[in-house]
Design an enzyme around this catalytic site. Structure first.
Site, mmCIF file in Angstrom:
data_model
loop_
_atom_site.group_PDB
_atom_site.id
_atom_site.type_symbol
_atom_site.label_atom_id
_atom_site.label_comp_id
_atom_site.label_asym_id
_atom_site.label_seq_id
_atom_site.Cartn_x
_atom_site.Cartn_y
_atom_site.Cartn_z
ATOM 1 N N ARG A 6 0.843 -1.208 0.000
ATOM 2 C CA ARG A 6 0.000 0.000 0.000
ATOM 3 C C ARG A 6 0.880 1.261 0.000
ATOM 4 O O ARG A 6 0.549 2.251 -0.652
ATOM 5 C CB ARG A 6 -0.935 -0.022 1.214
ATOM 6 N N ASN A 26 -7.802 8.281 6.897
ATOM 7 C CA ASN A 26 -7.002 7.646 5.849
ATOM 8 C C ASN A 26 -5.517 7.683 6.192
ATOM 9 O O ASN A 26 -5.025 8.656 6.762
ATOM 10 C CB ASN A 26 -7.245 8.339 4.511
ATOM 11 N N HIS A 69 -5.813 7.793 12.233
ATOM 12 C CA HIS A 69 -5.438 6.379 12.150
ATOM 13 C C HIS A 69 -3.993 6.197 11.671
ATOM 14 O O HIS A 69 -3.636 5.129 11.187
ATOM 15 C CB HIS A 69 -6.407 5.615 11.229
ATOM 16 N N CYS A 85 16.428 0.773 12.701
ATOM 17 C CA CYS A 85 15.861 2.070 13.106
ATOM 18 C C CYS A 85 16.961 3.124 12.993
ATOM 19 O O CYS A 85 18.047 2.941 13.552
ATOM 20 C CB CYS A 85 15.363 1.976 14.549
ATOM 21 N N GLY A 90 -17.148 10.607 2.703
ATOM 22 C CA GLY A 90 -16.619 9.305 2.268
ATOM 23 C C GLY A 90 -16.286 8.355 3.393
ATOM 24 O O GLY A 90 -15.285 7.653 3.330
ATOM 25 N N THR A 91 -17.146 8.288 4.395
ATOM 26 C CA THR A 91 -16.899 7.343 5.488
ATOM 27 C C THR A 91 -18.184 6.597 5.822
ATOM 28 O O THR A 91 -19.264 7.191 5.855
ATOM 29 C CB THR A 91 -16.261 8.048 6.710
ATOM 30 N N SER A 92 -18.045 5.282 6.066
ATOM 31 C CA SER A 92 -19.225 4.409 6.142
ATOM 32 C C SER A 92 -19.939 4.432 7.482
ATOM 33 O O SER A 92 -21.044 3.910 7.603
ATOM 34 C CB SER A 92 -18.810 2.970 5.833
#
Ligand code: OAD
Length: 240
Positions: A58, A91, A108, A135, A175-177
């Site tokens: 992704r 998003n 998120h 790291c 645009g969110t369910s």
């Protein structure tokens, strides 16, 4: 005239027209996976290779997608709006930033951030996390995870978001369910503050009934029209 204070919540639907798949497709799967197999701390503990590969893919795809007119319209609103504004996105893509949004929080987390579980440092990360990279802060290998919020974890920036909702005059969800809390409950907080609540979505969401107004259609059409209308209304109110 007091300038209305605005909170905008966005979800996967705003990036759909850019070619980023939404979470809850008709088959209930997220790019072929059950959400529990890739988006929980338990999944990461059980099969870190699968989870890292899933997010690596992704993250790599971000280089192939572009902000669409909805992201750009919110960027224009951010630049033009003289009052308080907070864009809260669920998003993990970076399309809002690339569309010009600045007053933005990622509740998120972000695909382009890596979090070292050894030292707690966060780093901008564009490449893969598979292969146990070190790291940059502490040198530990195999301890970096995607800096995204998984189910069962606490979303980021909640104090700032609730404070903005508590003094909002206008709340817009795009645009969110409405499946995932706490974001699905923001409309209640905004209502309690006396805000006008507007939903812009392809179809009515699960919490649509809690909004004062719902407009259905693609975000790439609805959002630019809404931003133009808002800026025009504000201009006229100022002129009068
Ligand atoms: P969903 O996939 O649950 O919902 C996307 C919504 O966008 C649906 O209501 C679609 O009808 C709508 N939609 C699709 N295409 C659209 C378009 N072109 N224009 C406007 N709307 C469109 O995504 P979210 O609600 O964002 O959390 O999901 C919330 C959270 O669940 C995500 O952030 C993620 C996920 O599991 C975590 O990973 C913690």
């Amino acid at each position: 005239m007091d300038v209305p204070r605005i909170v905008i919540l966005t979800g996967a639907g705003i990036s759909a027209e850019s070619g980023v798949p939404t979470f809850r497709g008709p088959d209930g799967l997220w790019e072929g996976h059950r959400i529990e197999d890739v988006a929980t701390p338990e999944a990461f503990a059980r099969d870190p290779v699968l989870v890292q590969r899933f997010y690596d893919a992704r993250r790599a795809r971000l280089a192939q997608v572009e902000p669409n007119p909805a992201h750009r319209a919110l960027g224009q609103l951010d630049a033009a709006w003289p009052g308080e504004l907070l864009i809260v996105t669920q998003n993990v893509d970076d399309l809002h930033e690339r569309g010009g949004a600045r007053r933005l929080v990622h509740m998120h987390g972000e695909l382009r951030s890596a979090w070292c579980l050894a030292c707690g440092a966060r780093h901008r990360w564009d490449g893969p996390l598979s292969g146990d990279p070190a790291c940059p802060a502490c040198g530990a290998r195999g301890r970096m995870r995607p800096d995204v919020v998984w189910f069962g974890e606490m979303p980021y920036h909640m104090d700032r978001i609730y404070a903005a909702l508590a003094r909002s005059d206008l709340f817009v969800a795009i645009g969110t369910s409405g499946h995932v809390y706490p974001a699905a409950g923001f409309v209640e907080e905004a209502r309690a503050a006396g805000a006008h609540c507007l939903e812009l979505n392809l179809e009515p969401s699960l919490v649509s009934g809690r909004f004062h107004e719902t407009r259905t259609g693609p975000a790439g059409t609805l959002v630019p029209a809404f931003v133009a209308e808002l800026l025009e209304r504000f201009r006229l109110a100022q002129a009068s």
